[in-house]
Design an enzyme around this catalytic site. Structure first.
Site, PDB file in Angstrom:
ATOM      1  N   HIS A   1     -48.736  85.294  45.678  1.00 32.85           N
ATOM      2  CA  HIS A   1     -50.127  85.295  46.173  1.00 32.85           C
ATOM      3  C   HIS A   1     -50.641  86.714  46.391  1.00 32.85           C
ATOM      4  O   HIS A   1     -51.517  86.925  47.225  1.00 32.85           O
ATOM      5  CB  HIS A   1     -50.236  84.520  47.487  1.00 32.85           C
ATOM      6  CG  HIS A   1     -50.145  83.041  47.344  1.00 32.85           C
ATOM      7  ND1 HIS A   1     -48.956  82.383  47.120  1.00 32.85           N
ATOM      8  CD2 HIS A   1     -51.086  82.063  47.380  1.00 32.85           C
ATOM      9  CE1 HIS A   1     -49.174  81.079  47.044  1.00 32.85           C
ATOM     10  NE2 HIS A   1     -50.459  80.861  47.197  1.00 32.85           N
TER      11      HIS A   1
ATOM     12  N   GLU B   1     -56.449  73.334  37.638  1.00 34.68           N
ATOM     13  CA  GLU B   1     -57.149  74.500  37.100  1.00 34.68           C
ATOM     14  C   GLU B   1     -57.423  74.380  35.607  1.00 34.68           C
ATOM     15  O   GLU B   1     -58.471  74.813  35.121  1.00 34.68           O
ATOM     16  CB  GLU B   1     -56.356  75.778  37.389  1.00 34.68           C
ATOM     17  CG  GLU B   1     -56.409  76.240  38.843  1.00 34.68           C
ATOM     18  CD  GLU B   1     -55.396  75.565  39.760  1.00 34.68           C
ATOM     19  OE1 GLU B   1     -54.681  74.663  39.291  1.00 34.68           O
ATOM     20  OE2 GLU B   1     -55.317  75.938  40.945  1.00 34.68           O
TER      21      GLU B   1
HETATM   22  C1  LIG Z   1     -51.733  76.094  41.184  1.00 40.07           C
HETATM   23  C2  LIG Z   1     -52.256  76.365  42.542  1.00 40.07           C
HETATM   24  N1  LIG Z   1     -53.555  76.138  42.797  1.00 40.07           N
HETATM   25  C3  LIG Z   1     -54.057  76.367  44.005  1.00 40.07           C
HETATM   26  C4  LIG Z   1     -53.265  76.835  45.019  1.00 40.07           C
HETATM   27  C5  LIG Z   1     -53.850  77.122  46.402  1.00 40.07           C
HETATM   28  N2  LIG Z   1     -53.401  76.102  47.349  1.00 40.07           N
HETATM   29  C6  LIG Z   1     -52.336  76.299  48.137  1.00 40.07           C
HETATM   30  S1  LIG Z   1     -51.968  74.951  49.063  1.00 40.07           S
HETATM   31  C7  LIG Z   1     -53.294  74.117  48.424  1.00 40.07           C
HETATM   32  C8  LIG Z   1     -53.571  72.725  48.871  1.00 40.07           C
HETATM   33  C9  LIG Z   1     -52.432  71.839  48.574  1.00 40.07           C
HETATM   34  O1  LIG Z   1     -52.735  70.556  48.994  1.00 40.07           O
HETATM   35  P1  LIG Z   1     -51.596  69.483  49.118  1.00 40.07           P
HETATM   36  O2  LIG Z   1     -50.817  69.436  47.848  1.00 40.07           O
HETATM   37  O3  LIG Z   1     -52.221  68.231  49.555  1.00 40.07           O
HETATM   38  O4  LIG Z   1     -50.613  70.064  50.231  1.00 40.07           O
HETATM   39  P2  LIG Z   1     -50.893  70.278  51.786  1.00 40.07           P
HETATM   40  O5  LIG Z   1     -51.348  71.696  51.957  1.00 40.07           O
HETATM   41  O6  LIG Z   1     -51.903  69.307  52.221  1.00 40.07           O
HETATM   42  O7  LIG Z   1     -49.562  70.087  52.440  1.00 40.07           O
HETATM   43  C10 LIG Z   1     -53.980  74.878  47.486  1.00 40.07           C
HETATM   44  C11 LIG Z   1     -55.172  74.441  46.743  1.00 40.07           C
HETATM   45  C12 LIG Z   1     -51.919  77.093  44.714  1.00 40.07           C
HETATM   46  N3  LIG Z   1     -51.084  77.602  45.617  1.00 40.07           N
HETATM   47  N4  LIG Z   1     -51.440  76.832  43.483  1.00 40.07           N
END
Ligand SMILES: Cc1ncc(C[n+]2csc(CCOP(=O)(O)OP(=O)(O)O)c2C)c(N)n1
Ligand SMILES: Cc1ncc(C[n+]2csc(CCOP(=O)(O)OP(=O)(O)O)c2C)c(N)n1
Ligand SMILES: [Mg+2]
Ligand SMILES: [Mg+2]
Lengths: 324, 335, 324, 335
Positions: D133, D65
């Protein structure tokens, strides 16, 4: 930079395939039960399941010692199970009952201080906290694990922590569950370079392993843990996996092609099925396999009943626990 | 003012000596932050600690506020008592997630099973370094449930509130006003006991520093000193101004505030944090809610633009004894 | 990973040593004048000078084109001069007059939109903004430079931006002025690994150069700029320098040993003196050298007089310019 | 409610269609953020944009971000008009420096020479996902000089305020309440014109949605809808409650507020952001300052703890029509 077991002369343990299978089936059924609780409305919030990623957690269970710390993510259940967090109290928390966090935390906010376990719903935010555990544990032989998804590897919090961990020679393992996606965004559209090399510029070795095979994951984890326990500093281990469910329960998941899903989720690659196939190939008695499956189902069934027997959180205490 | 012939210590020394004393008593205390070890802090508030306790307990960090504040959280949960320095409060933005979503919420989200006993020390206020190094941002912390916010107004409170913070089970944001750090312990305009002898000061209890029948000025941090000076100036004009020091923004002594307001004909809140959606609104609203039409006439005097670089402009923006006196006169309708 | 000029077949330009010398002397005198204004009280805030780091800026001046963007740091003056920012308006701003930013910005907050120049007092915060310039400039042949100190290379903002720049193939140059310290903290106590390799895990090439020699800096910068202009993506260039003053004017600076200071600040290594010695060695007329010095002094003297002739900012406008 | 037989669009579609229209008209607009391109946004508020405008103008970003919001600032200064999505407002902590010290201050720090015309869209409010959230954090932005803060309460305003934001020369934080995104355009409890036909809505002017002689409820965002429902409930009991929609927190229509308050016997501020040091205090203080003893009785009803996970607990914490009506009764002394 990868670590070399011959150089480090660490001996990697062999997992007991049948027990590992039972662990993995237990994990699978646990997550399926949680998914079902979303359907019943027992869970009303977002829910991220680890189905498909059981091999990583099963290997982690073998690598961890009770005194180790682990800071997990928004997809935390299997890591908690792997570290011996009370499965009933956790399940109760997931079902919004008077569970691990009295119903206040919920599934992304599980805390088990007796195991130095926690997780956070903010992507990447766990890594610095894991470094803090590592700092406090340094010199004791215990290790702090920071779990991250592939998507999390682009967050400043994780990148800063790689530097800190290398600089302070912290007993840390960065465990990356690379399922190829951060929600809908493909790893290659989000991450430059190779994830296992993310620590390279800080002098941290990394390794990539097949995250669908528990023994392969353990083969990668053990030297990393050994390094950390021996005071040699942090390591990165990337496990290549696939998440079988949408990002969250209810995700329409149209951003992944049916072909891609099929290629990962077929019997040949589904980690639970693969482990079963291994047992069969090794000549394990069908009855033993079945017994493991039955035991797993019974275990989770028991946990579920116990969790459901726990009361709902006390509304009178909703405003407690903000500050002392 | 102190009559001792010994030169009074600087505020920064009081912080450093209080930390040294506490670290001697409690082995769990570690200190980490940028330049806190070899340099002893850019304001000198950690001086001598590294020499005394070494690199295991006093750690210079990279310029990675998220990483090291997060590390302080983890270390606190693992049983240590970290004191972590955010060099200037203005840098909160690079690490605010660890503050808002982690340290503030772990107790609640764990149903009370986890506590995060750490002190986040940070320098606030304007000593002339423009918009990115002069902020106070006290309300940015105080708005978030789960954080305690201490804001000492005097050398004695630098110690007294710090001692309490160091013993608190929760994360305490400890706002050290730069002028307080940089001036000597006998420089506050009211008499106080030898600051290095001060006992822990209870959180959540305001103090009245001066009585006044015409107007009551409410402030926190260094602004309390300026309010006191303004009150002295006003006294020369026959206006009696009381001065209230909030001491902690969280917990906020609403009861005490309402008690003070009930006997004040007019009330002025002074703040060197931004005016809008901040402390001044909270104070006035708390009183208005409680007292309704019985509430005194209430006004605020706070910062309403980013801090400009030029000194003369800065003085037009940051409260001073003169501007506070002026605001008080205006509030009294005699401005 | 470093870039190789033979492979890239870029031709590195030769700086004119005498003109470069004059530029460097001008920069030195400019900063000295600013330092003197701290003494006179014309500057009342924090002041970070670039004395000792002139060779980097002189090379940068040669590499930059007017349409390029540059986002600098808390130590920004020389980069601004290098990019052709109005030296009088800047000086006026530094002296808290009605200058570049009407006296509101001050020395860490200089904005020259006509040159796509800005700086920020928050360590690391400029890198993402530079990436935004690069995004907007992509395809035009222009480049965005993100300047960072060695200390800034550990800030999440910079590390995230390395990934973004590589991923989006942005026309960026990360110029790192490695003066060995972030305030009192030594590079080796803050940064794991080698700074020029920080981009490596993202696939970004890096090079290290002697930041006391303008030609050496340009030799490193030119291939980086050429890559970026040619659409080949970002690069990291680390220039090893020393800051001759304390971190800020008034810094007691006891964290650096006299021996260390002497080793960097002697005539053999002071970049201005070195450049002069080069001229002498090349047989440049003493009178030409002297003329350059005189011209530099006269230039800065003129700027200073012009800046001092500008009015103080209008107090009536102090509350303007917050929002439209 | 709409009487059209056509199914009304979701709030998220309104945002997406408004963006599509604006992007068609103004080539400088780009959209960036996590999952905004291929997925069309986790709430669907950028759907179809990538298909229409391609990867040059609609960019999926890494989970970085700070990097991509900073990039939006740079791009804005270079002449583009970025619309950048912070998926949930709860994530502000990882990028707050770019918001507080960069986008908010560049105009001022440059003496007006630089503007940062960008829209920071972010989803706020509780739809059941616990403490990290479910936040609103509107005051965390509104406290910082230099940011405009728009907070639409209805489908029409989602469009009307977004159009204004897209044309604004300053950074606008655009708070999209999740319930508003997820419900259909005819679901707000008062009649509004076809939302996709709505014209730009001026910043800094509140609107009165309902008259009421007994109490006036002031809110912003989705809470306005809940306040309206509460007012309907109260009407059944013979209590006439007016409903005020602030529309933008910055600029705040203080004049309009004071005007409304002057004729209200009692006033209630409802907020799903945290109560302390936030919007509710600002509103009450603004009125108290202006009206003094003439001010109505004033109360607030806002979130005072982190949002718990359990649904029943959540409902005890987040305002609902029922809890608002209850707070109104309490404020009237008939609770
Ligand atoms: C700082 C932040 N940005 C965005 C999000 C929204 N978000 C939650 S899970 C996710 C994807 C995470 O991807 P990854 O680290 O690959 O984990 P996966 O869900 O694939 O296990 C996002 C963008 C968040 N929770 N925190
Ligand atoms: C985010 C942030 N953290 C800390 C600071 C305080 N600070 C200002 S300059 C500086 C040192 C920077 O070191 P480096 O990047 O090497 O630049 P140098 O001063 O050596 O040129 C620090 C810590 C800051 N301005 N911003
Ligand atoms: Mg992933
Ligand atoms: Mg440096």
């Amino acid at each position: 930079m990868t670590f070399d077991c011959t150089v480090r002369s660490c001996t990697v343990s062999s997992l007991n395939p049948l027990r590992t299978y039972q662990t993995m089936v237990t994990m699978r059924i646990y997550e399926e039960a949680v998914g079902a609780a979303v359907e019943t409305g027992e869970v009303h919030g977002e829910m991220h399941l680890g189905i498909g990623q059981e091999a990583v957690a099963a290997a982690l269970a073998a690598a961890l010692r009770p005194e180790d710390a682990i800071v997990s993510t928004h997809r935390p259940h299997l890591h908690a199970l792997a570290h011996g967090v009370d499965p009933v109290a956790m399940l109760a928390e997931l079902l919004e009952r008077d569970g691990l966090s009295r119903g206040k935390g919920g599934h992304m906010h599980l805390f088990a201080p007796e195991r130095n376990f926690m997780c956070t719903g903010i992507v990447g935010a766990g890594a610095p906290i894991a470094a803090g555990y590592a700092l406090a544990l340094r010199g004791t032989g215990a290790v702090a694990v920071a779990v991250a998804g592939d998507g999390a590897m682009n967050q400043g919090a994780v990148l800063e922590t790689l530097n800190l961990a290398a600089l302070w020679n912290l007993p840390m393992v960065f465990l990356v569950e690379d399922n190829g996606y951060g929600i809908s965004v493909r790893r290659e559209d989000a991450s430059a370079g190779v994830l296992a090399e993310r620590g390279g510029s800080f002098g941290i070795p990394g390794a990539t392993c097949d995250g669908t095979d528990p023994q392969a994951v353990l083969d990668a984890l053990e030297p990393a843990f050994a390094r950390a326990r021996g005071g040699e500093g942090p390591a990165v281990v990337v496990a290549e996996v696939y998440r079988f469910r949408g990002h969250y329960e209810g995700d329409a998941d149209q951003y992944r092609s049916p072909e891609e899903k099929a290629s990962w989720m077929g019997e040949d690659r589904d980690p639970v099925h693969r482990q079963r196939a291994l047992l069969v190939a090794q000549g394990t008695d069908a009855s033993d396999i079945e017994a493991a499956e039955t035991a797993a189902a019974a275990t989770v069934g028991g946990w579920l009943a116990a969790a459901r027997a726990l009361p709902m959180p006390d509304p009178a205490r909703v405003r407690e626990d903000v500050i002392a | 003012m102190s009559t001792s012939t010994k030169v009074a210590p600087f505020g920064s020394q009081i912080v450093a000596e209080t930390l040294l004393e506490a670290m001697t008593e409690d082995e769990r205390i570690i200190v980490l932050g940028e330049d806190v070890a070899r340099l002893g802090g850019v304001f000198g508030a950690t001086r001598k600690l590294h020499a005394q306790f070494g690199s295991e307990r006093v750690l210079d960090t990279p310029i990675s506020e998220t990483a090291f504040i997060g590390a302080a959280i983890g270390a606190a949960q693992a049983g240590l008592r970290p004191v972590v320095e955010l060099m200037f409060v203005d840098f909160l933005g690079v690490c605010f997630d660890q503050i808002v979503n982690q340290m503030a919420k772990h107790r609640y989200m764990s149903g009370g099973r986890v506590t995060v006993p750490l002190v986040l020390r940070t320098a606030v206020g304007c000593i002339g370094a423009a918009a990115q190094h002069s902020q106070v941002l006290s309300a940015s912390f105080a708005h978030i449930p789960g954080l305690k916010v201490a804001f000492p107004a005097s050398p004695g409170d630098l110690r007294g509130l710090l001692l309490t913070a160091l013993a608190d089970p929760d994360p305490v944001v400890f706002l050290e006003h730069k002028w307080l750090l940089k001036t000597r312990a006998d420089s506050q305009p009211w008499h106080e006991d030898e600051p290095l002898a001060v006992e822990p000061v209870e959180f959540g209890r305001l103090r009245r520093l001066r009585d006044g029948g015409d107007i009551t000025i409410v402030a926190a941090g260094y602004m309390v000193q300026l309010a006191y000076l303004a009150a002295q100036e006003l006294a020369g004009e026959g206006i009696e101004a009381g001065v209230i020091d909030l001491r902690t923004l969280v917990p906020l002594d609403r009861e005490g505030l309402v008690h003070e307001a009930a006997s004040a004909p007019t009330l002025l809140v002074v703040d060197d944090d931004y005016a809008d959606y901040g402390m001044s609104g909270e104070i006035i609203a708390s009183i208005a809610e409680a007292l309704g039409p019985e509430a005194p006439r209430m006004r605020r005097h706070a910062v309403d633009v980013p801090i400009p670089a030029n000194k003369a402009l800065e003085e037009l923006v940051v409260p001073s004894p003169t501007s506070i006196a002026e605001a008080a006169r205006a509030a009294l309708g005699c401005g």
